[in-house]
Design an enzyme around this catalytic site. Structure first.
Site, PDB file in Angstrom:
ATOM      1  N   ASP A  18       0.507  -1.188  -0.003  1.00 39.44           N
ATOM      2  CA  ASP A  18       0.176   0.084  -0.011  1.00 39.44           C
ATOM      3  C   ASP A  18       0.804   1.370   0.009  1.00 39.44           C
ATOM      4  O   ASP A  18       0.539   2.330   0.611  1.00 39.44           O
ATOM      5  CB  ASP A  18      -0.897   0.142   1.253  1.00 39.44           C
ATOM      6  CG  ASP A  18      -1.736  -1.347   1.159  1.00 39.44           C
ATOM      7  OD1 ASP A  18      -2.256  -2.046   0.243  1.00 39.44           O
ATOM      8  OD2 ASP A  18      -1.997  -1.976   2.344  1.00 39.44           O
ATOM      9  N   ASN A  45      -4.045 -11.202  -3.710  1.00 40.02           N
ATOM     10  CA  ASN A  45      -3.995 -10.522  -2.361  1.00 40.02           C
ATOM     11  C   ASN A  45      -3.750  -9.169  -2.337  1.00 40.02           C
ATOM     12  O   ASN A  45      -3.847  -8.423  -1.586  1.00 40.02           O
ATOM     13  CB  ASN A  45      -2.899 -11.222  -1.403  1.00 40.02           C
ATOM     14  CG  ASN A  45      -1.658 -11.547  -2.003  1.00 40.02           C
ATOM     15  OD1 ASN A  45      -1.422 -11.579  -3.223  1.00 40.02           O
ATOM     16  ND2 ASN A  45      -0.658 -11.930  -1.371  1.00 40.02           N
ATOM     17  N   HIS A  48      -3.980  -2.858  -6.389  1.00 40.45           N
ATOM     18  CA  HIS A  48      -3.379  -1.729  -6.976  1.00 40.45           C
ATOM     19  C   HIS A  48      -4.684  -0.598  -7.273  1.00 40.45           C
ATOM     20  O   HIS A  48      -5.496  -1.140  -8.027  1.00 40.45           O
ATOM     21  CB  HIS A  48      -2.672  -1.827  -8.084  1.00 40.45           C
ATOM     22  CG  HIS A  48      -1.333  -2.779  -7.558  1.00 40.45           C
ATOM     23  ND1 HIS A  48      -0.499  -3.253  -8.596  1.00 40.45           N
ATOM     24  CD2 HIS A  48      -0.723  -2.837  -6.290  1.00 40.45           C
ATOM     25  CE1 HIS A  48       0.419  -4.023  -7.839  1.00 40.45           C
ATOM     26  NE2 HIS A  48       0.257  -3.869  -6.429  1.00 40.45           N
ATOM     27  N   GLN A 173       3.007  -6.236  -2.549  1.00 33.94           N
ATOM     28  CA  GLN A 173       3.063  -6.172  -1.182  1.00 33.94           C
ATOM     29  C   GLN A 173       4.351  -5.291  -0.998  1.00 33.94           C
ATOM     30  O   GLN A 173       4.380  -4.294  -1.894  1.00 33.94           O
ATOM     31  CB  GLN A 173       3.307  -7.735  -0.536  1.00 33.94           C
ATOM     32  CG  GLN A 173       2.011  -8.340  -0.478  1.00 33.94           C
ATOM     33  CD  GLN A 173       1.707  -9.126  -1.718  1.00 33.94           C
ATOM     34  OE1 GLN A 173       2.357  -9.692  -2.380  1.00 33.94           O
ATOM     35  NE2 GLN A 173       0.197  -9.117  -2.125  1.00 33.94           N
ATOM     36  N   GLY A 252     -10.836  -4.267   2.504  1.00 38.45           N
ATOM     37  CA  GLY A 252     -11.570  -3.265   3.070  1.00 38.45           C
ATOM     38  C   GLY A 252     -11.561  -3.002   4.489  1.00 38.45           C
ATOM     39  O   GLY A 252     -12.229  -2.131   5.268  1.00 38.45           O
ATOM     40  N   ARG A 253     -10.460  -3.424   5.352  1.00 39.21           N
ATOM     41  CA  ARG A 253      -9.992  -3.154   6.641  1.00 39.21           C
ATOM     42  C   ARG A 253      -9.331  -1.992   6.786  1.00 39.21           C
ATOM     43  O   ARG A 253      -8.705  -1.428   5.979  1.00 39.21           O
ATOM     44  CB  ARG A 253      -9.129  -4.315   6.931  1.00 39.21           C
ATOM     45  CG  ARG A 253      -9.666  -5.620   7.160  1.00 39.21           C
ATOM     46  CD  ARG A 253      -8.564  -6.645   7.551  1.00 39.21           C
ATOM     47  NE  ARG A 253      -7.646  -6.797   6.768  1.00 39.21           N
ATOM     48  CZ  ARG A 253      -6.629  -7.759   6.801  1.00 39.21           C
ATOM     49  NH1 ARG A 253      -6.825  -9.024   7.356  1.00 39.21           N
ATOM     50  NH2 ARG A 253      -5.976  -7.842   5.872  1.00 39.21           N
TER      51      ARG A 253
HETATM   52  P1  IMP Z   1      -1.529 -13.226   2.648  1.00 36.28           P
HETATM   53  O1  IMP Z   1      -0.723 -12.554   1.887  1.00 36.28           O
HETATM   54  O2  IMP Z   1      -2.967 -13.033   2.319  1.00 36.28           O
HETATM   55  O3  IMP Z   1      -1.358 -14.398   3.143  1.00 36.28           O
HETATM   56  O4  IMP Z   1      -1.428 -12.179   4.076  1.00 36.28           O
HETATM   57  C1  IMP Z   1      -0.534 -12.212   4.872  1.00 36.28           C
HETATM   58  C2  IMP Z   1      -0.006 -10.544   5.349  1.00 36.28           C
HETATM   59  O5  IMP Z   1       0.349  -9.974   4.424  1.00 36.28           O
HETATM   60  C3  IMP Z   1      -1.454 -10.156   5.922  1.00 36.28           C
HETATM   61  O6  IMP Z   1      -1.345  -9.411   7.124  1.00 36.28           O
HETATM   62  C4  IMP Z   1      -2.025  -9.083   4.820  1.00 36.28           C
HETATM   63  O7  IMP Z   1      -2.548  -8.197   5.271  1.00 36.28           O
HETATM   64  C5  IMP Z   1      -0.844  -8.725   4.017  1.00 36.28           C
HETATM   65  N1  IMP Z   1      -0.873  -8.296   2.589  1.00 36.28           N
HETATM   66  C6  IMP Z   1      -1.029  -9.201   1.803  1.00 36.28           C
HETATM   67  N2  IMP Z   1      -0.806  -8.422   0.647  1.00 36.28           N
HETATM   68  C7  IMP Z   1      -1.220  -7.463   0.825  1.00 36.28           C
HETATM   69  C8  IMP Z   1      -1.085  -6.064   0.180  1.00 36.28           C
HETATM   70  O8  IMP Z   1      -1.069  -5.926  -1.160  1.00 36.28           O
HETATM   71  N3  IMP Z   1      -1.023  -4.683   0.735  1.00 36.28           N
HETATM   72  C9  IMP Z   1      -0.857  -4.847   2.333  1.00 36.28           C
HETATM   73  N4  IMP Z   1      -0.852  -5.830   3.065  1.00 36.28           N
HETATM   74  C10 IMP Z   1      -1.090  -7.179   2.365  1.00 36.28           C
HETATM   75 MG    MG Z   2      -2.344  -2.409  -2.046  1.00 38.55          MG
END
Ligand code: IMP
Ligand code: MG
Length: 339
Positions: A18, A45, A48, A173, A252-253
């Site tokens: 982010d 996950n 963008h 990420q 959405g958190r």
């Molecule tokens: P996962 O990738 O869904 O397994 O999540 C693992 C951790 O990475 C969690 O804390 C998610 O909130 C965080 N996370 C995964 N993808 C993103 C992203 O694109 N932006 C921010 N946090 C992410």
């Molecule tokens: Mg993002």
């Protein structure tokens, strides 16, 4: 066929995701004359957000090059769920973009319904995005996973594994969510560092510019012992969350907010090999007239943007040898001074 590649540029996140990578990748795609835009890690996950002529678009897996008519590759170290992919394709098609440009590596691993169920049921304590990421990578590394090339529905999207010309690699990420560098187990399951992009099939020697993205404050979506719940009790940080609209694109958190951790930023710039640092959302500080960051566990307070920028420029240029340029960005649609 890496001998046909002229140069590779990479955009990566320096924090916890982010960091406005979407905006940077969109800007680079629009102006950079790239032949391909490629994702190298993770799956849907990611989230963008990009703006084109004032209109807001969101993607989760498909590279932002699609908005500028550039061939897009989902790389072999990514993971993909067919239904979510199809949904994203339809969304892009409905908005008038050419989805024929999207190709998937035959080696990309498939996220199954079971992976998603497993994630929802067993990874709550980690606050994952519930997209099946960890179970899918688990099966990949246990050598029991399913690859795209073995699934009929994916056949028409298969990439021929050739790259040429100028390549832009789109990070997902961020540095501190990397499976190895991050605060394990509060990490994602892939390699978020630029070297991971070489999984697309090119030598690290071809990497030219590395665009590292950060915001002027830190945010964390999901659970992490380095971001305690008490951060929600801090008035100033709550004001920043509100003004900066710190709500997750994918989940959405409400994200946790903290002052920018200078020591961590210097480390992520150096290990990633960042050559251009892009610092976004300075306007949020200006709006609230709040200028702070954390250095060596102490809060450092400034009176103005000028003071804050001077401090950041000095620190980064002094401690980060590869950095050629530091760019401050306030705009959601473009990054002035980038190229
Ligand atoms: P996962 O990738 O869904 O397994 O999540 C693992 C951790 O990475 C969690 O804390 C998610 O909130 C965080 N996370 C995964 N993808 C993103 C992203 O694109 N932006 C921010 N946090 C992410
Ligand atoms: Mg993002």
């Amino acid at each position: 066929m890496t001998e046909n590649i002229k140069s590779v540029d990479i955009c990566c996140g320096l924090n916890w995701g982010d960091e406005a990578k979407g905006k940077i990748i969109a800007h680079l795609s629009k102006h950079g004359k790239y032949d391909f835009v490629c994702r190298w890690s993770g799956g849907n996950n990611a989230g963008h957000t990009i703006y084109i002529n004032g209109k807001k678009y969101k993607t989760h897996l498909i590279p932002c090059g699609i908005f500028f008519n550039i061939p897009c590759i989902i790389g072999p170290d990514c993971v993909i769920n067919y239904e979510s992919f199809e949904k994203e394709l339809l969304y892009l098609k409905d908005n008038g973009f050419n989805i024929d440009l999207i190709k998937i590596s035959p080696k990309t691993h498939v996220i199954t319904k079971e992976h998603i169920e497993d994630d929802k049921n067993n990874y709550k304590s980690q606050g994952t995005t519930s997209k099946g990421i960890a179970p899918c990578y688990r099966d990949k590394y246990a050598r029991t996973g399913l690859q795209v090339k073995n699934v009929v529905k994916f056949q028409k999207y298969l990439w021929d594994e050739k790259l040429y010309g100028n390549i832009l690699c789109e990070g997902a990420q961020g540095f501190w969510l990397d499976i190895t560098q991050g605060n394990y187990p509060y990490v994602t399951s892939s390699t978020t560092l630029p070297y991971g992009a070489c999984s697309l099939g090119f030598s690290p020697k071809l990497i030219n510019n590395i665009y590292g993205a950060t915001k002027i404050y830190d945010t964390r979506s999901g659970t992490d012992t380095e971001f305690p719940e008490t951060l929600f009790e801090d008035n100033e940080l709550n004001m920043i969350a509100e003004a900066g609209n710190e709500i997750g694109t994918t989940t959405g958190r409400r994200r946790k907010v903290n002052w920018l951790n200078m020591n961590k930023l210097i480390k992520s710039i150096n290990i990633s090999g960042t050559t251009h640092v892009i610092i976004s959302k300075i306007d949020i500080f200006e709006k609230l007239n709040l200028y702070k960051l954390i250095n060596n566990n102490n809060i450092v307070i400034f009176n103005s943007t000028v003071e804050l920028k001077d401090y950041l420029n000095n620190k980064i240029y002094k401690n980060c040898n590869w950095v050629k340029n530091i760019i401050y960005s306030n705009n959601v649609e473009y990054v002035e001074g980038l190229i």
